[in-house]
Design a protein around this motif. Structure first.
Motif, mmCIF file in Angstrom:
data_model
loop_
_atom_site.group_PDB
_atom_site.id
_atom_site.type_symbol
_atom_site.label_atom_id
_atom_site.label_comp_id
_atom_site.label_asym_id
_atom_site.label_seq_id
_atom_site.Cartn_x
_atom_site.Cartn_y
_atom_site.Cartn_z
ATOM 1 N N TRP A 586 0.801 -1.107 0.124
ATOM 2 C CA TRP A 586 -0.033 -0.072 -0.162
ATOM 3 C C TRP A 586 0.920 1.148 -0.085
ATOM 4 O O TRP A 586 0.494 2.551 0.631
ATOM 5 C CB TRP A 586 -0.960 0.143 1.033
ATOM 6 C CG TRP A 586 -2.293 -1.014 0.992
ATOM 7 C CD1 TRP A 586 -1.911 -2.304 1.112
ATOM 8 C CD2 TRP A 586 -3.418 -0.760 0.779
ATOM 9 N NE1 TRP A 586 -3.193 -3.000 0.948
ATOM 10 C CE2 TRP A 586 -4.121 -1.965 0.827
ATOM 11 C CE3 TRP A 586 -4.234 0.362 0.808
ATOM 12 C CZ2 TRP A 586 -5.451 -2.128 0.729
ATOM 13 C CZ3 TRP A 586 -5.638 0.290 0.783
ATOM 14 C CH2 TRP A 586 -6.116 -0.870 0.495
ATOM 15 N N SER A 587 2.054 1.187 -0.626
ATOM 16 C CA SER A 587 3.036 2.312 -0.551
ATOM 17 C C SER A 587 2.210 3.480 -1.547
ATOM 18 O O SER A 587 1.499 3.076 -2.450
ATOM 19 C CB SER A 587 4.205 1.830 -1.066
ATOM 20 O OG SER A 587 4.251 1.242 -2.268
ATOM 21 N N VAL A 817 -1.298 3.303 7.023
ATOM 22 C CA VAL A 817 -1.727 1.891 6.401
ATOM 23 C C VAL A 817 -1.307 0.987 7.710
ATOM 24 O O VAL A 817 -0.667 1.239 8.445
ATOM 25 C CB VAL A 817 -0.461 1.546 5.357
ATOM 26 C CG1 VAL A 817 -0.572 -0.044 5.244
ATOM 27 C CG2 VAL A 817 -0.651 2.222 4.153
ATOM 28 N N VAL A 818 -2.298 0.146 7.913
ATOM 29 C CA VAL A 818 -2.243 -1.101 8.951
ATOM 30 C C VAL A 818 -1.899 -2.239 8.256
ATOM 31 O O VAL A 818 -2.862 -2.646 7.392
ATOM 32 C CB VAL A 818 -3.492 -0.998 9.887
ATOM 33 C CG1 VAL A 818 -3.335 -2.157 10.960
ATOM 34 C CG2 VAL A 818 -3.446 0.598 10.586
ATOM 35 N N VAL A 832 -4.474 -2.327 5.041
ATOM 36 C CA VAL A 832 -5.351 -1.476 4.400
ATOM 37 C C VAL A 832 -4.998 -0.213 4.801
ATOM 38 O O VAL A 832 -4.223 0.109 6.123
ATOM 39 C CB VAL A 832 -6.761 -1.815 5.056
ATOM 40 C CG1 VAL A 832 -6.901 -1.609 6.775
ATOM 41 C CG2 VAL A 832 -8.072 -0.994 4.381
ATOM 42 N N ARG A 833 -5.393 0.814 4.307
ATOM 43 C CA ARG A 833 -5.202 2.370 4.932
ATOM 44 C C ARG A 833 -6.272 2.728 5.452
ATOM 45 O O ARG A 833 -7.425 2.825 4.899
ATOM 46 C CB ARG A 833 -4.691 3.390 3.577
ATOM 47 C CG ARG A 833 -4.404 4.646 4.035
ATOM 48 C CD ARG A 833 -4.029 5.433 2.835
ATOM 49 N NE ARG A 833 -2.882 5.249 2.225
ATOM 50 C CZ ARG A 833 -1.546 5.272 2.718
ATOM 51 N NH1 ARG A 833 -1.177 6.303 3.634
ATOM 52 N NH2 ARG A 833 -0.606 4.855 1.910
ATOM 53 N N ILE A 834 -6.238 3.215 6.797
ATOM 54 C CA ILE A 834 -7.338 3.280 7.634
ATOM 55 C C ILE A 834 -7.733 5.157 7.256
ATOM 56 O O ILE A 834 -6.985 5.706 6.692
ATOM 57 C CB ILE A 834 -7.195 2.974 8.947
ATOM 58 C CG1 ILE A 834 -6.064 3.816 9.591
ATOM 59 C CG2 ILE A 834 -6.867 1.666 9.160
ATOM 60 C CD1 ILE A 834 -6.167 4.110 11.069
ATOM 61 N N GLY A 854 1.810 2.985 9.883
ATOM 62 C CA GLY A 854 2.502 4.294 9.453
ATOM 63 C C GLY A 854 2.419 4.264 7.778
ATOM 64 O O GLY A 854 1.558 3.929 7.331
ATOM 65 N N GLU A 855 3.640 4.935 7.413
ATOM 66 C CA GLU A 855 3.628 4.966 5.918
ATOM 67 C C GLU A 855 4.782 4.038 5.542
ATOM 68 O O GLU A 855 5.908 4.230 5.774
ATOM 69 C CB GLU A 855 3.754 6.488 5.543
ATOM 70 C CG GLU A 855 3.711 6.654 4.097
ATOM 71 C CD GLU A 855 2.369 6.547 3.483
ATOM 72 O OE1 GLU A 855 2.281 5.999 2.337
ATOM 73 O OE2 GLU A 855 1.408 6.641 4.314
ATOM 74 N N PRO A 856 4.319 3.146 4.545
ATOM 75 C CA PRO A 856 5.418 2.058 4.021
ATOM 76 C C PRO A 856 6.293 2.976 3.563
ATOM 77 O O PRO A 856 6.324 3.681 2.754
ATOM 78 C CB PRO A 856 4.846 1.225 3.237
ATOM 79 C CG PRO A 856 3.145 1.181 3.686
ATOM 80 C CD PRO A 856 2.839 2.578 4.163
ATOM 81 N N GLY A 857 7.738 2.384 3.633
ATOM 82 C CA GLY A 857 8.787 3.272 3.043
ATOM 83 C C GLY A 857 9.697 4.179 3.605
ATOM 84 O O GLY A 857 10.406 4.957 3.205
#
Length: 872
Positions: A586-587, A817-818, A832-834, A854-857
């Motif tokens: 989900w990046s 994203v969780v 999923v992104r909440i 958090g935010e991937p990457g």
């Protein structure tokens, strides 16, 4: 003496603006030029400065090359047409052969993209022929008299001159010649009250001597309004070709519209994904002496910047452009430069990052024709203008064509031999499709997936790319694999999917057939694109006990639920691995996931209890509103992705981890169903969109009503097992019904398109199913019964929950994203992104879990281990 006098009278006819074609400067090639449409492409060519018709067999009669940019207007006025004709070796045409001009087809109210298709068989709005026969005798024939029966799918069989009634001349004169020497055919048409007079003459080009003339009066005005083209009906006895040269049109009735030209650029499709832009530009079949390069230029203000230069792919006749580090923050006008001229232009839109709604327009099944034949929109359904106009109003952010862009036997029969003609035959149909949608495609990112008919299959089980060969009582198709040469399949892939992002794993399959499964990240939406029949096994060799033919089990007493044999392949390991990776990623700000493929993962169709295959479908009665068949049962069609069941379940489990909506087509029956795996309603939703033009009107009208229906919902909704025992909940189906709209053979088969609206702020998903006949905008416009349907993103994974982990609050990221991971199995349960900053993650069984959030990457992507659920 009479002939000479009349020839002088023709030459002294009033002059007007004129247009002339001589092809002297056109290189030898199949494509005869942007002003022309050839029926069919492979039957015409430019050779030695002439246009040549190379087809003269009985079963491929009356070939035409239609002039696109010049036509005869509806207002009163005279006109003249002249052309030089000859045969390749000077031998006569066969008895019944004709060569000359067709004119007056179509006219006011008929789209020129329909009129240019006129050939092979006479029918309403077909115009008239002015031609010479094998003796050089001129004649005027009616090509608008309908022929009853004999062709409901493709135009086939011989066309006798008796089917094209000859007008009775007022006077004629003719000198029979032993040889068919090059002739100059002249046509002079002038008004006479409400009707027209026509004068024809044929003269030998070597001597100028007139050998035939004829005069006609009382020709109705509608017969001399519309298109103009060249005609070759049958050929010389030797099988030689017929050629045309020095074609001339002039007169007050003549109109020219350069915007009707078709080429040299046919269309351009593009995608933008994660900072990369790719574009496929489709060209006509160019020759060796045509320029082999093109430029993509981007307009920055008034300055044109060369973004990429491409070399022609000689197999697919495409240019493919790629631009990295794409600036997606603004609209970017572009143009294609070919032969040092602007040949195409459009705008690559700014990525819709701030808009609250992302709109997808989805299409499938673009059939052009089912008899009876009429050369107008009541008989020819392409170019589907009412669909294009309506979709333009919706202003989508993405176009999705899920397959059957072409049908191999649509209007013109499939040509499979010689092999070098197969791709040209495909192009003839592919160009018709592009002609319909190219003005949408030029500005809107497009996903276009080939399905079975696109690669000349009625059904396809790709079987990992092997060559389909008939053996052991099996047809080639039933044995699994591809029937077309691999080189042709790859060329078709390049024409339809080469503008997609690079495949997740580009390694080719058997026969070196290319793959295209990939992900697109655009506007915050992550799309997975797969080929859901490319790796799929055929049931015929895989389940011998079922005695499957064309996907249907024919063995007495065989239960289709038993077709779930170990090891049967659906998507294949490679695509399952891709989907698993895609579901977890989900990046890049992704807030929604959508799967795009050809067909649903269930079999939503019923048949009468007496039917053991769907060959009966075109003949099934279409009921008035409220009508219902007496004994329909769920169908067991292995062409659907309801089979094989075990890999089907694996695919559904992967897709639901991403909370993804599945958009698809192929089935000729619009539906919204909710997948089930272990119990009903424990997985995501599928939206199968209606066919744009439908000749196979499937239905879902089971005898038994579904379980757990919503009060007041139609009888055919609710919880069901499909014919293979898969769990599915039917929410809406657009069954065929008597609409009252004409032509009924189009509108009663529930044609249309789908619109999907993704809401960024609420994560709601709205599915709309629009009938083809509804104009947009329209007051009180009604969709098909059951639509629109709105769900939430989280409804795509509604599996029964065991308990909840402690609340997670993100201090550094908004809408984080969780991801939840089972520590014992290391399985990712979902990602999923909440909305907001906090969530209380849920799990489906007891155990210990890790939560990433958090935010991937980025540095905000953190984890908490050792979490255990509590039961609420």
């Amino acid at each position: 003496m009479v002939l000479a006098v009349l020839l002088v009278s023709l030459l002294l006819a009033p002059s007007a603006d004129s247009i002339r074609f001589d092809w002297d400067d056109v290189p030898d090639r199949t494509w005869i030029g942007e002003d022309w449409w050839a029926n069919a492409i492979q039957d015409w060519e430019v050779a030695d400065g002439r246009v040549v018709c190379t087809e003269g067999r009985d079963n491929f009669p009356l070939r035409t090359a239609q002039l696109l940019t010049t036509y005869l207007a509806g207002d009163s006025g005279s006109f003249s047409i002249a052309v030089t004709v000859g045969t390749g070796d000077g031998t006569k045409l066969r008895d019944g052969g004709l060569v000359g001009v067709i004119f007056g087809h179509g006219g006011d109210g008929v789209d020129h993209r329909i009129s240019c298709l006129v050939h092979h068989k006479p029918a309403e709005d077909g115009g008239m022929l002015a031609a010479v026969d094998h003796t050089g005798r001129v004649q005027l024939r009616d090509f608008s008299t309908p022929v009853e029966g004999g062709y409901s799918w493709s135009l086939s069989g011989a066309t006798s001159p008796d089917l094209m009634p000859e007008y009775e001349p007022i006077r004629e004169a003719h000198v029979d010649k032993a040889e068919f020497k090059p002739l100059r055919l002249s046509i002079n048409v002038s008004p006479n009250g409400d009707n027209y007079n026509v004068r024809l003459s044929a003269s030998e080009t070597a001597t100028g001597g007139v050998i035939s003339m004829a005069w006609y009066e009382g020709i109705p005005a509608h017969q001399v309004e519309g298109g103009i083209g060249l005609v070759s009906h049958l050929g010389p006895d030797s099988g030689s070709s017929v050629w045309f040269d020095d074609f001339y049109v002039s007169g007050p009735k003549v109109r020219t519209e350069e915007r009707r030209a078709f080429g040299p650029v046919i269309s351009a499709m593009h995608t933008v994904s994660a900072g990369m832009m790719k574009m496929t530009v489709q060209m006509p079949p160019l020759g060796d002496r045509d320029r082999q390069t093109a430029q993509l230029q981007i307009m920055i203000g008034n300055q044109a910047i060369v973004a990429d230069t491409a070399l022609l792919d000689e197999d697919s006749y495409t240019f493919r452009f790629f631009v990295g580090n794409w600036d997606a923050s603004r609209d970017m006008p572009y143009r294609i430069i070919y032969n040092d001229k602007q040949a195409w232009n459009g705008t690559i839109r700014a990525e819709p990052k701030e808009e609250d709604e992302f709109v997808i327009a989805a299409f499938t099944g673009h059939k052009s024709f089912v008899g009876p034949l009429r050369w107008n929109s009541t008989g020819i359904w392409t170019p589907h203008q009412e669909v294009v106009d309506a979709v333009t109003y919706h202003d989508p952010d993405l176009l999705f064509f899920s397959g059957d862009q072409i049908y191999e036997g649509d209007l013109t029969p499939a040509r499979r031999n010689p092999p070098e003609d197969v791709y040209l035959d495909y192009l003839h149909k592919w160009y018709r499709f592009l002609w319909a949608y190219r003005d949408l495609m030029r500005d809107i990112p497009t996903v276009c997936l080939p399905d079975d008919h696109d690669v000349y299959h009625g059904n396809i089980w790709g079987a990992g790319g092997r060559k389909a060969v008939a053996h052991e009582g099996m047809t080639a198709q039933d044995s699994g694999g591809y029937t077309l040469p691999a080189s042709v399949v790859n060329a078709i892939h390049r024409s339809q999917v080469s503008h997609l992002p690079d495949p997740f794993d580009p390694e080719s399959i058997e026969q070196r057939i290319s793959v295209y499964y990939t992900a697109i990240r655009y506007g915050g939406v992550s799309f997975a694109v797969i080929g859901d029949r490319m790796f799929k096994d055929s049931p015929t060799p895989t389940v011998p006990a079922g005695q499957f033919k064309n996907g249907w089990p024919l063995a007495d007493g065989f239960d289709a639920r038993d077709a779930d044999v170990p090891g049967a392949i659906l998507l294949g390991e490679r695509q399952e691995e891709f989907l698993d990776h895609w579901a977890d990623d989900w990046s890049g700000g992704t807030w929604m996931k959508v799967l795009l493929s050809q067909t649903p993962l269930v079999n939503v169709a019923t048949l009468p209890a007496s039917a053991n295959n769907d060959g009966v479908v075109p003949q099934l009665p279409i009921y008035a509103v409220g009508g219902y068949p007496p004994d329909d049962q769920p169908a067991s069609d292995a062409d659907s992705n309801g089979w094989p069941q075990t890999p089907r379940d694996r695919a559904v489990r992967i897709i639901r981890k991403a909370f993804a909506l599945h958009i698809n087509g192929d089935q000729h029956l619009a539906s919204v169903v909710q997948y089930g795996v272990d119990e009903w309603r424990d997985a995501g939703y599928s939206f199968c969109v209606p066919a744009v033009g439908n000749t196979w009107p499937r239905r879902w009208m089971p005898l038994v009503a579904g379980l757990n229906q919503v009060p007041g919902a139609p009888r055919y909704t609710g919880d069901y097992f499909d014919g293979f025992g898969n769990l599915m909940t039917v929410w809406a189906v657009a069954n065929p019904f008597q609409t009252g709209y004409l032509p009924s053979n189009l509108y009663d088969r529930v044609p249309g398109y789908g619109i999907v609206r993704l809401n960024r702020s609420t994560r709601d998903i709205t599915m709309e199913c629009w009938p083809r006949w509804v104009s947009q905008p329209a007051a009180n416009a009604e969709q098909y019964r059951g639509w629109p349907i709105t769900i939430n993103q989280l409804d795509n994974y509604p599996r029964r929950r065991f308990g909840y982990l402690p609340p997670i609050i993100s201090a550094s990221a908004y809408d984080p994203v969780v991801q939840v991971v089972n520590e014992a199995t290391r399985e990712v349960l979902y990602t999923v992104r909440i909305i907001g900053r906090s969530i209380r993650p849920w799990v489906f069984e007891d155990g210990t879990y890790t939560v990433w959030f958090g935010e991937p990457g980025t540095t905000s992507w953190t984890r908490i281990r050792g979490l255990r659920p509590t039961v609420d």
